[in-house]
Design an enzyme around this catalytic site. Sequence first.
Site, PDB file in Angstrom:
ATOM      1  N   ARG A  72       2.290  -7.868   2.607  1.00 31.30           N
ATOM      2  CA  ARG A  72       3.560  -7.431   3.175  1.00 31.30           C
ATOM      3  C   ARG A  72       3.977  -8.264   4.366  1.00 31.30           C
ATOM      4  NH1 ARG A  72       1.221  -1.514   3.578  1.00 31.30           N
ATOM      5  NH2 ARG A  72      -0.557  -2.896   3.770  1.00 31.30           N
ATOM      6  N   SER A 123       0.833   3.389   3.115  1.00 38.48           N
ATOM      7  CA  SER A 123       0.303   4.750   2.943  1.00 38.48           C
ATOM      8  C   SER A 123       0.080   5.392   4.310  1.00 38.48           C
ATOM      9  CB  SER A 123      -1.017   4.723   2.173  1.00 38.48           C
ATOM     10  OG  SER A 123      -0.813   4.240   0.875  1.00 38.48           O
ATOM     11  N   HIS A 125       3.277   0.052  -3.818  1.00 38.04           N
ATOM     12  CA  HIS A 125       2.150  -0.231  -4.720  1.00 38.04           C
ATOM     13  C   HIS A 125       2.663  -0.354  -6.162  1.00 38.04           C
ATOM     14  CE1 HIS A 125      -0.450   2.232  -1.728  1.00 38.04           C
ATOM     15  NE2 HIS A 125      -0.917   1.006  -1.662  1.00 38.04           N
ATOM     16  N   LYS A 135     -15.077   7.085   5.209  1.00 38.48           N
ATOM     17  CA  LYS A 135     -13.653   7.194   5.523  1.00 38.48           C
ATOM     18  C   LYS A 135     -13.162   8.614   5.241  1.00 38.48           C
ATOM     19  CE  LYS A 135     -10.088   3.837   4.529  1.00 38.48           C
ATOM     20  NZ  LYS A 135      -9.661   2.695   3.707  1.00 38.48           N
TER      21      LYS A 135
HETATM   22  P1  ADP Z   1      -6.484  -0.217   1.371  1.00 41.73           P
HETATM   23  O1  ADP Z   1      -7.090   1.068   1.811  1.00 41.73           O
HETATM   24  O2  ADP Z   1      -7.450  -1.142   0.668  1.00 41.73           O
HETATM   25  O3  ADP Z   1      -5.624  -0.925   2.404  1.00 41.73           O
HETATM   26  P2  ADP Z   1      -4.026   0.577   0.160  1.00 41.73           P
HETATM   27  O4  ADP Z   1      -3.920   1.664  -0.834  1.00 41.73           O
HETATM   28  O5  ADP Z   1      -3.445   0.850   1.504  1.00 41.73           O
HETATM   29  O6  ADP Z   1      -5.535   0.219   0.216  1.00 41.73           O
HETATM   30  O7  ADP Z   1      -3.368  -0.764  -0.374  1.00 41.73           O
HETATM   31  C1  ADP Z   1      -3.824  -1.420  -1.528  1.00 41.73           C
HETATM   32  C2  ADP Z   1      -3.100  -2.742  -1.707  1.00 41.73           C
HETATM   33  O8  ADP Z   1      -1.714  -2.512  -1.863  1.00 41.73           O
HETATM   34  C3  ADP Z   1      -3.213  -3.742  -0.554  1.00 41.73           C
HETATM   35  O9  ADP Z   1      -3.363  -5.033  -1.086  1.00 41.73           O
HETATM   36  C4  ADP Z   1      -1.900  -3.639   0.139  1.00 41.73           C
HETATM   37  O10 ADP Z   1      -1.545  -4.870   0.776  1.00 41.73           O
HETATM   38  C5  ADP Z   1      -0.981  -3.351  -1.007  1.00 41.73           C
HETATM   39  N1  ADP Z   1       0.232  -2.658  -0.565  1.00 41.73           N
HETATM   40  C6  ADP Z   1       0.284  -1.538   0.162  1.00 41.73           C
HETATM   41  N2  ADP Z   1       1.564  -1.178   0.412  1.00 41.73           N
HETATM   42  C7  ADP Z   1       2.334  -2.116  -0.190  1.00 41.73           C
HETATM   43  C8  ADP Z   1       3.745  -2.335  -0.260  1.00 41.73           C
HETATM   44  N3  ADP Z   1       4.598  -1.519   0.347  1.00 41.73           N
HETATM   45  N4  ADP Z   1       4.196  -3.392  -0.951  1.00 41.73           N
HETATM   46  C9  ADP Z   1       3.312  -4.230  -1.541  1.00 41.73           C
HETATM   47  N5  ADP Z   1       1.968  -4.100  -1.482  1.00 41.73           N
HETATM   48  C10 ADP Z   1       1.471  -3.064  -0.817  1.00 41.73           C
END
Ligand code: ADP
Length: 159
Positions: free
Chosen positions: A92, A130, A19, A43
């Site tokens: 990703r 995550s 992120h 959630k």
């Molecule tokens: P959500 O619950 O909406 O999926 P996340 O916190 O998991 O929220 O992810 C938020 C954003 O960050 C999403 O667009 C996701 O694709 C992006 N993201 C998550 N992990 C990565 C990563 N390792 N590299 C790039 N982008 C990421």
Amino acid sequence: MAKKLAVFPGSFDPITVGHIDLIKRAIPLFDEIIVAIGVNNQKSYLFSLEQRLQWLNKVFENDSNIYVDHFEGLTVNYCNKLGAKYLLRGLRNAADFDYEKTISQLNFIIGNDIETVFLISKPEYSHISSTIVREIIKGQGDVSKFVPENIAKDLENNK
Ligand code: ADP
């Protein structure tokens, strides 16, 4: 001219180095980026909202163009309230693309022309999510390569 604001919405449960890389790479594209935790009462999360906000605030404390916030309800309503015309999301892999494509098309319609800007993750971060990080934490494993240092320390201290 109005400021170019982008919202980066997510659960950030917890925020990962993937992120952070994405957010930092987006800084030159916008005047301000609001990293916003979307709160969905249906959630369940591993970490409380307060904990996730505290971590985000710490991670971005020295970045003057990055703000941390949280919201309930539709992401586009939150964007419109702020006057943000852009959403930032990361891709990703193909699964991310399929999911994000539909959401961004819907958001464009219901959000009155909100554009979603996608950045492709760097190869060295594309395996990090995550979800995986939470699984490793639950199994008492070491996530120090996947989360920022301050979070890794907090997790280590709570073991
Ligand atoms: P959500 O619950 O909406 O999926 P996340 O916190 O998991 O929220 O992810 C938020 C954003 O960050 C999403 O667009 C996701 O694709 C992006 N993201 C998550 N992990 C990565 C990563 N390792 N590299 C790039 N982008 C990421």
